[in-house]
Enzyme design. Structure first.
Site, short mmCIF file in Angstrom:
data_model
loop_
_atom_site.label_atom_id
_atom_site.label_comp_id
_atom_site.label_asym_id
_atom_site.label_seq_id
_atom_site.Cartn_x
_atom_site.Cartn_y
_atom_site.Cartn_z
N GLY A 38 0.82 -1.21 0.00
CA GLY A 38 0.00 0.00 0.00
C GLY A 38 0.85 1.25 0.00
O GLY A 38 2.07 1.21 0.22
N ALA A 41 0.14 8.62 2.93
CA ALA A 41 0.55 10.01 2.80
C ALA A 41 2.04 10.19 3.09
O ALA A 41 2.67 11.11 2.56
CB ALA A 41 -0.27 10.88 3.75
N TYR A 42 2.61 9.31 3.92
CA TYR A 42 3.99 9.49 4.35
C TYR A 42 4.97 8.50 3.72
O TYR A 42 6.17 8.58 3.97
CB TYR A 42 4.08 9.37 5.87
CG TYR A 42 3.24 10.36 6.62
CD1 TYR A 42 2.92 11.60 6.07
CD2 TYR A 42 2.75 10.07 7.89
CE1 TYR A 42 2.14 12.51 6.75
CE2 TYR A 42 1.99 10.98 8.59
CZ TYR A 42 1.68 12.20 8.01
OH TYR A 42 0.91 13.11 8.69
N ASP A 162 -8.04 7.93 15.32
CA ASP A 162 -8.31 7.75 13.89
C ASP A 162 -8.85 6.35 13.64
O ASP A 162 -8.43 5.67 12.70
CB ASP A 162 -7.05 8.00 13.06
CG ASP A 162 -7.36 8.30 11.59
OD1 ASP A 162 -8.54 8.62 11.30
OD2 ASP A 162 -6.45 8.20 10.75
#
Length: 362
Positions: A38, A41-42, A162
């Site tokens: 996968g 964002a980082y 989250d």
């Protein structure tokens, strides 16, 4: 609960070796890198196999220079979030929380590698787009395990902040793992009240969306878990909006519509988890004995004794035993700056007072 020292040992490796054999197989230290699992964002997450044990792992690959530039709110950056995530994952040890095994971080390299437990079942549901719902039995099983994992985190004075379907993973045997602690909150003392918000908009609680000065981080987690259960059952989130501002407004102001087509006990649990007033929202302890969770008492939810650990600010700062390429790891900057400001003001007041006294004596 007394705080206990963790017996967990995370391997920290400062030497990095990246090689490739004659067949084109790539290696990072003792791990053969297989394929991409996968992208976030980082950075990327890649599947890897240990060359000696043949065990599979998920390796999160992060670029430190990019993380430092990525601002998170007014007072932190993405690198600090990763340091916090590492510090938390070093401590937690629970079957329903994803485990960290090794941190590979060379002072001469910009990339950092986190060697994580591999969950070959992937996320229980991916993304926030509408999709086919789970069966009631599947939703119950995943929620039961998620409750245990979240209860453990809260006992450690950690709020996840989250919770959502893509952050709940499953391994090949069906064990659920809560993952991604990058925006988790650690609190000291008895109170979990905070003014700091984080998370994914569609899963944020009404009090967070309202910008409350103080709210319970644990209650916000329960709301997010309620939205997650709603997603399991109906294949989508309760509120759909074109913009984040519209999403926040809807969560704050519009009632949650739960279709009556589901099991009445499930409907009751959802309505209690998605109670807009956090003071009336169901607790994790009450969820554990709810009839839908226990199948009317036939399947009680058992959990072992939870040892309360502690993740200190110092441990966050030194999550890796080296300041990364001289990056300043400023944890809880706002609070520290406030303390410094108060100290300076106090010293100035003392000096001012002393000067006044000297002046009156002359």
């Amino acid at each position: 609960m007394d705080r206990q020292a963790s017996s967990k040992v995370i391997k920290e490796t400062k030497e990095l070796s990246k090689t490739e054999d004659d067949d084109g197989n790539k290696f990072v230290n003792a791990y053969q890198v297989l394929n991409v699992l996968g992208r976030g964002a980082y950075g990327k997450v890649k599947l890897a196999r240990h060359t000696e044990t043949r065990d599979l792992y998920a390796i999160k690959i992060l670029k430190k220079s990019m993380l430092k530039r990525k601002r998170i709110g007014r007072f932190s950056n993405a690198l600090q979030n990763i340091m916090k995530e590492i510090a938390i994952m070093k401590k937690i040890e629970h079957p329903n929380c994803l485990q960290l095994f090794e941190v590979i971080d060379s002072p001469n390299e910009d990339k950092m590698y986190l060697v994580l437990e591999y969950c070959d079942g992937g996320a229980v549901m991916s993304g926030a787009k509408e999709q086919d719902p789970l069966s009631e039995a599947q939703a119950r099983d995943i929620l039961r395990q998620s409750i245990l994992g979240l209860s453990y985190l809260h006992a450690q004075q950690i709020a996840h902040r989250d919770i959502k379907p893509e952050n709940i993973l499953r391994d090949k045997s069906g064990v659920v793992k809560i993952a991604d602690f990058g925006v988790a909150l650690i609190w000291d003392g008895e109170s979990d009240m905070t003014s700091s918000s984080a998370g994914t908009p569609a899963f944020m609680s009404p009090e967070v969306c309202a910008g409350a000065k103080q709210f319970s981080a644990k209650k916000a987690d329960i709301w997010a878990l309620g939205v997650t259960l709603f997603f399991f059952v109906f294949g989508g989130v309760p509120y759909k909006a074109r913009t984040e501002l519209d999403m926040y407004r809807m969560i704050r102001e519009e009632p949650v519509v739960i279709p009556d087509t589901i099991n009445p006990q499930l409907h009751d649990l959802l309505s209690k988890m998605l109670e807009k007033d956090p003071n009336k929202r169901i607790s994790l302890n009450d969820m554990k004995v709810h009839p839908w969770i226990t199948n009317n008492g036939a399947e009680p939810l058992h959990e072992g004794r939870i040892e309360a650990l502690h993740v200190s600010e110092q441990e966050v700062e030194h999550a890796v035993h080296r300041l990364i390429d001289n990056f300043a790891l400023l944890v809880n900057v706002k609070r520290r700056m406030s303390k410094i400001k108060l100290h300076v003001q106090g010293e100035l007041a003392k000096k001012s007072s002393a000067s006044s006294i000297d002046g009156s004596q002359q």
